[in-house]
Structures are given as C-alpha cells and as structure tokens.
Design a protein around this motif. Structure first.
Motif, PDB file in Angstrom:
ATOM      1  N   LEU A  34       0.828  -1.205   0.000  1.00 59.06           N
ATOM      2  CA  LEU A  34       0.000   0.000   0.000  1.00 59.06           C
ATOM      3  C   LEU A  34       0.865   1.258   0.000  1.00 59.06           C
ATOM      4  O   LEU A  34       0.512   2.270  -0.619  1.00 59.06           O
ATOM      5  N   ILE A  35       1.983   1.193   0.689  1.00 56.74           N
ATOM      6  CA  ILE A  35       2.917   2.329   0.713  1.00 56.74           C
ATOM      7  C   ILE A  35       3.527   2.531  -0.670  1.00 56.74           C
ATOM      8  O   ILE A  35       3.569   3.654  -1.196  1.00 56.74           O
ATOM      9  N   ASP A  36       3.979   1.430  -1.265  1.00 56.16           N
ATOM     10  CA  ASP A  36       4.670   1.521  -2.553  1.00 56.16           C
ATOM     11  C   ASP A  36       3.716   1.845  -3.708  1.00 56.16           C
ATOM     12  O   ASP A  36       4.035   2.666  -4.566  1.00 56.16           O
ATOM     13  N   GLU A  37       2.548   1.201  -3.732  1.00 58.35           N
ATOM     14  CA  GLU A  37       1.668   1.321  -4.890  1.00 58.35           C
ATOM     15  C   GLU A  37       0.612   2.413  -4.761  1.00 58.35           C
ATOM     16  O   GLU A  37       0.237   3.033  -5.758  1.00 58.35           O
ATOM     17  N   ASN A 292      -5.596  12.777   5.182  1.00 59.66           N
ATOM     18  CA  ASN A 292      -6.876  12.087   5.236  1.00 59.66           C
ATOM     19  C   ASN A 292      -6.591  10.645   5.631  1.00 59.66           C
ATOM     20  O   ASN A 292      -5.807   9.962   4.963  1.00 59.66           O
ATOM     21  N   THR A 293      -7.172  10.196   6.737  1.00 54.88           N
ATOM     22  CA  THR A 293      -6.983   8.803   7.144  1.00 54.88           C
ATOM     23  C   THR A 293      -8.229   8.026   6.770  1.00 54.88           C
ATOM     24  O   THR A 293      -9.343   8.389   7.160  1.00 54.88           O
ATOM     25  N   ILE A 294      -8.060   6.972   5.986  1.00 53.90           N
ATOM     26  CA  ILE A 294      -9.214   6.281   5.418  1.00 53.90           C
ATOM     27  C   ILE A 294      -9.123   4.777   5.639  1.00 53.90           C
ATOM     28  O   ILE A 294      -8.037   4.202   5.619  1.00 53.90           O
ATOM     29  N   PRO A 295     -10.271   4.135   5.862  1.00 50.95           N
ATOM     30  CA  PRO A 295     -10.294   2.677   5.984  1.00 50.95           C
ATOM     31  C   PRO A 295      -9.896   2.027   4.662  1.00 50.95           C
ATOM     32  O   PRO A 295      -9.980   2.652   3.590  1.00 50.95           O
ATOM     33  N   LEU A 296      -9.492   0.773   4.733  1.00 51.61           N
ATOM     34  CA  LEU A 296      -9.044   0.059   3.544  1.00 51.61           C
ATOM     35  C   LEU A 296     -10.128   0.012   2.473  1.00 51.61           C
ATOM     36  O   LEU A 296      -9.855   0.184   1.276  1.00 51.61           O
TER      37      LEU A 296
END
Length: 368
Positions: A34-37, A292-296
C-alpha cells in the motif's frame, strides 16, 4: 502523473494515511504494498480497530498467554499487544519518515491512550508518556482525545517532545483550543532550550458522524437541501482557521526555530449514508498540507473510481453560507459537537471493554 488515483492525491499536497492495522497486513507485506503502490504515508489505529484485529484472529493467542504469565493485567496485556504491532508498523513506515527531502513530514503510526481516560487529564498524561517510551520510535504519534480534559494533556505532551494525534474533534471552537495547546506546548519547550524541529502533531477532525447526526435535523427544519454538506463546510472552515493561525507572527517565531504546523487530519471519512458517493469525504477535502486517514475499503473504492483534484478551498463562500443557514435554522453546532464527542467516547469505550473481555476469555481458555 501516476495512474493510481490514490497516489495522485499526494500530488495535491495531501497525505493519505490508512485507518487500519493488524498483524496480517504487516507480516503479509500488504502494508508495504500500500505504501509503494498507493502512496500510503501513515497509519492510524483506535480501540475498535484493535478489538476487531485481536478478537477475530488467533494471531495474538501466544502473546496473550506469554504476557499474562509475566503477571500483566488484562489492560496491560492489550497495550503490550498494541505496542508490539505499532512498533512493527513504525518500522515498515520508517523509510517514509526518513525521506531525505523532509525528515518527519510523514511516516507516522498512531496509538491511542485508553478511552477510559478521555475525561482524566493527569491519567492521560501519564499513559501518553508510558506509551511514548514503550514504543520508542520517532515516528509514533500518541492519540489524545480533544476533550476539555485532553487540552492540557496535549499541551503537556507536546512540551515534552511527544508527537500527538489529537482525536475526536467536531467543534471549530475546540479546534482552535487544540491549536493553542500545540503552539503553547512548543513555546514551553523552546523556552527550556529544547529542540522543537522534530515534534509533530495532527488535529483529527471527524466528518461523516457530523452529517449523520445533523441531517435529520435539517429535514425537520426545512433545510433538507443541505443534507451531507455540513461536515464538509465545517472542514473547509477549519482549514481557513488553520491557515490563519499558522501564518501569525506568534507562529513565525516558532517556525524560524524549525517548528512545523499541526496539520488538519480528516477522519471518519467513509461515507455512511448510501445516498452519497462512497468517496465523498475524500474527494471534497483534498488540499495542501492536510492528511486524510481512510479505511481500507474506502481506499480501494477511491483507487477504483475516485476523482482526485484539489477542492478544499473551492466554494468557501458557500461553506460559510451553509453554516450560517443552519445556525439561523436553530441548529447549534457546538451542542452537536458536545453530543458527538460524548458518543465518540462511547464508540471507543465499548469496543475497548469488549476487547478486554475477549482477552480475559482467551486467558481463561488457555488456562493462564
């Protein structure tokens, strides 16, 4: 520009953090992916997230038994588990935190103090210190609720060099008090001759819960055309307050010593009303120097059909008009904020107690 729609948000100056953590996402490599892509640049957690992770998995059973055998209380067992996960996530995000261009711009992982302490200033300060020392990572943030009792705790933690994620913000007035606590904490630290250039904080403004509570009142007061707009109007107004407070002469003195602004973080950004697009609270509030913090699930939705563009400062006159209209219509947003704060504490307290009960049950089943 990258084709990944989530990653494109960063091009507009906003950081996307993931509102989720468990051991599977860490050990499977999914968090790294998730960090990389997708360009995810941080992680937030809360008692409800940990309750789901620990109660629905056997991944924690051995550690529960081990920590219990070490004589820890159920509460201490939980924080032992949580601290372990947070450390692992901090390590995964360390390359983001240690970027050569701006060290500490992102890469943070948030761990919350017990929700049972939301109205206890001194106990909150004590646990914030303990968790900060136990995690012992530069890129951890300790989550402290922006309650009245939390304001002093926030200022104290900042003055001691503890990174703070201020949670459960619903009120513009309370938001200003939180900024005051952050600035005052840095001023105290600077007067002591201590460095302020690596102290970081975010102020988490909760959004969808505002609309869920306010929208039925709008219908009753003949303002149904404003449904789903109050939270976004409040957030846009908060951002203008942010820009004003962090361009003041008072702030410039700290900025010259290396201090960084306390960014606004948009939380509770999954759309809870099926009448609205599921990426509504992400798209509407993309703008520079924010998080912005968001659920998966919301992240995956935005990746699929989100529309990235800078909109945080669009229609500011309309945002002000919306807040004036609901005030004239008899809706007291400060009263709304008080109710939401109380409900928010309950929403974290209930899963936390459920989590402690689940740990206790697992201890009994393991015979420890």
């Amino acid at each position: 520009m990258d084709n990944n729609k989530v990653k494109q948000i960063h091009d507009y100056g906003q950081s996307i953090w993931l509102d989720f953590i468990d051991r599977k996402i860490i050990f499977s490599g999914e968090l790294k992916k998730l960090i990389d892509e997708d360009g995810v640049r941080g992680v937030t957690s809360n008692p409800a997230i940990f309750e789901k992770a620990i109660s629905s998995s056997s991944d924690y059973d051995q550690d529960i038994a081990r920590l219990t055998n070490e004589g820890l209380s159920t509460d201490e067992v939980f924080f032992g588990l949580a601290v372990s996960d947070i450390k692992l996530a901090c390590d995964v995000l360390a390359p983001v935190y240690n970027q050569e261009d701006v060290v500490g711009a992102d890469g943070y992982v948030s761990l919350e103090v017990s929700p049972f302490l939301a109205r206890d200033t001194q106990a909150t300060i004590k646990q914030a210190r303990e968790l900060w020392e136990q995690v012992d990572k530069d890129n951890v943030m300790i989550k402290i609720p922006g309650t009245q009792a939390g304001i002093i705790a926030i200022e104290t933690a900042i003055s001691e060099g503890i990174n703070v994620n201020v949670t459960l913000l619903f009120s513009l007035i309370r938001y200003e008090a939180v900024v005051e606590a952050y600035i005052s904490g840095l001023e105290k630290r600077e007067k002591q001759g201590l460095p302020i250039n690596h102290v970081s904080s975010v102020a988490s403004f909760f959004l969808s819960r505002i609309d869920i509570l306010v929208d039925p009142f709008l219908d009753k007061n003949g303002l149904g055309d404003l449904r789903g707009q109050v939270a976004i109007a409040s957030a846009k107004t908060a951002y203008q307050i942010y820009k004003k407070l962090f361009s003041s002469e008072r702030w410039k003195k700290l900025s010259e010593k290396g201090a960084v602004p306390q960014r606004l973080l948009w939380a509770s950004t999954s759309s809870k009303d099926p009448a609205f697009k599921d990426t509504r609270y992400v798209e509407a509030l993309i703008g520079p120097d924010t998080v912005n913090t968001i659920p998966l699930q919301t992240l995956e939705a935005f990746r699929d059909h989100g529309d990235p563009a800078s909109r945080l400062e669009e229609d500011l006159d309309s945002a002000a008009s919306i807040l004036e209209k609901i005030k004239a219509g008899g809706i007291d947003m400060e009263a709304v904020a008080v109710q939401l704060e109380n409900e928010g504490i309950d929403k974290f307290t209930e899963p936390f107690q459920k989590l402690l009960d689940a740990i206790e049950k697992q201890k009994e089943q393991a015979g420890v």
